[in-house]
Design an enzyme around this catalytic site. Structure first.
Site, short mmCIF file in Angstrom:
data_model
loop_
_atom_site.label_atom_id
_atom_site.label_comp_id
_atom_site.label_asym_id
_atom_site.label_seq_id
_atom_site.Cartn_x
_atom_site.Cartn_y
_atom_site.Cartn_z
N CYS A 1 0.84 -1.20 0.00
CA CYS A 1 0.00 0.00 0.00
C CYS A 1 0.88 1.25 0.00
O CYS A 1 2.05 1.20 0.38
CB CYS A 1 -0.89 0.04 1.24
SG CYS A 1 -2.14 -1.25 1.26
N1 LIG Z 1 -0.67 -3.71 1.39
C1 LIG Z 1 -1.17 -3.21 2.50
O1 LIG Z 1 -0.51 -2.47 3.23
C2 LIG Z 1 -2.60 -3.66 2.84
C3 LIG Z 1 -3.27 -2.95 4.01
C4 LIG Z 1 -4.40 -3.78 4.61
N2 LIG Z 1 -3.89 -4.97 5.24
C5 LIG Z 1 -5.46 -4.13 3.57
O2 LIG Z 1 -5.53 -5.21 3.08
O3 LIG Z 1 -6.24 -3.27 3.24
#
Ligand SMILES: NC(=O)CC[C@H](N)C(=O)O
Length: 298
Positions: A2
């Site tokens: 993310c």
């Molecule tokens: N790649 C990430 O940081 C994902 C953030 C969170 N775990 C989600 O799935 O939304």
């Protein structure tokens, strides 16, 4: 991975440029593998007139004119509604809790993407730059904005699974990482009456923070509680109408950089998202330390 971006403006001369700066920042995070994206903007009068309560709804196909008419007659005061891509944005000269109650009763299957005075939350599936264009983000003004590009680890790729998770009034939380004990904390929060909209781990973090704030704790204390309670990896940006805060887990393996000038505070997963901000050459720039809460207020 993310991507997180956030911009907290101190100099009102920059307010008209908030959306332009935020959309440039968000676009720089597209290459982190994004499947979806979302933004929160504080203070854009085209979406949420100054001081008006605003509620953003997903998963509703009601026409904006019909939504406005229904809520206006229920509340006995003019309610405005517009569709910004997939999000129905309703606003009125009312406190957002009253507007939210009415919107929930009128559209019980809709998902509340965010609510608060002067706050708009938009989310969608697709490439962040395309979404920012559909939202006409570059034209938005305001004093604070947050953006997130998601590469899902924990729940379906849907607009509702996209960040921000804006589950308390004026609040918004975005996350890079994954919480490994979110199921346990979800159970504990449920036993205290907290309801959830998704299977997403980040929603648990957002509900936890909202629960702490609702008990009267300040943002720093709430984020310290996050560090004490959650396992896993996280860089979090948590905003409110008047505050902007960053915290990372004890290992701090999810990237983060903060930059600060007299005109603004900005945060991003990578420096390239900050590289085009005005005055960045004179900014104080640092990597936030593990488990230290960095918070700014208006
Ligand atoms: N790649 C990430 O940081 C994902 C953030 C969170 N775990 C989600 O799935 O939304």
């Amino acid at each position: 991975m993310c991507g997180i971006v956030g911009l907290h403006l101190r100099n009102p001369d920059l307010y008209p440029r908030l959306g332009e700066l935020l959309s440039g920042m968000l676009g720089e995070m597209q290459d982190r593998g994004a499947d979806s994206a979302g933004i929160a903007v504080y203070g854009n009068p085209d979406w949420a007139p100054a001081g008006h309560g605003c509620v953003c709804l997903l998963d509703t196909d009601v026409e904006p004119a019909d939504a406005a008419a229904l809520l206006t007659s229920t509340l006995g005061t003019p309610v405005a509604a517009q569709k910004v891509d997939e999000t129905l944005v309703v606003s009125a000269d009312l406190d957002s809790a009253t507007l939210l109650d009415a919107a929930r009763s009128a559209f019980p299957t809709a998902l509340v993407a965010g609510f608060g005075s002067d706050l708009t939350v938009l989310k969608g599936v697709g490439a962040p730059r395309d979404l920012a264009q559909k939202w006409e983000l570059a034209a938005a003004s305001g004093w604070q904005g947050v953006g997130h590009t998601r590469m899902a680890t924990e729940s379906a790729v849907t607009p509702s699974g996209a960040h921000p998770f804006a589950v308390g009034p004026e609040q918004c939380l975005v996350h890079n990482g994954s919480f490994s004990n979110h199921a346990t904390i979800r159970r504990e929060l449920r036993s205290q009456g907290v309801e959830f909209d998704s299977e997403n781990d980040t929603e648990v973090g957002a509900r936890f923070v909202a629960h702490q704030l609702a008990q009267g704790k300040d943002v720093e204390t709430a984020l310290k509680e996050v560090c004490a309670t959650f396992d896993g990896f996280y860089t979090l940006l948590v905003s409110n109408r008047d505050s902007f805060a960053v915290v990372r887990d004890a290992i701090a393996c999810k990237p983060a950089v903060i930059a600060e000038t007299p005109d603004w505070v900005a945060m991003a997963s990578e420096y390239r998202a900050l590289a085009h901000l005005p005055g960045v050459d004179e900014a104080r720039i640092w990597e936030p330390e593990p488990e230290v809460v960095y918070a700014w207020t208006r």
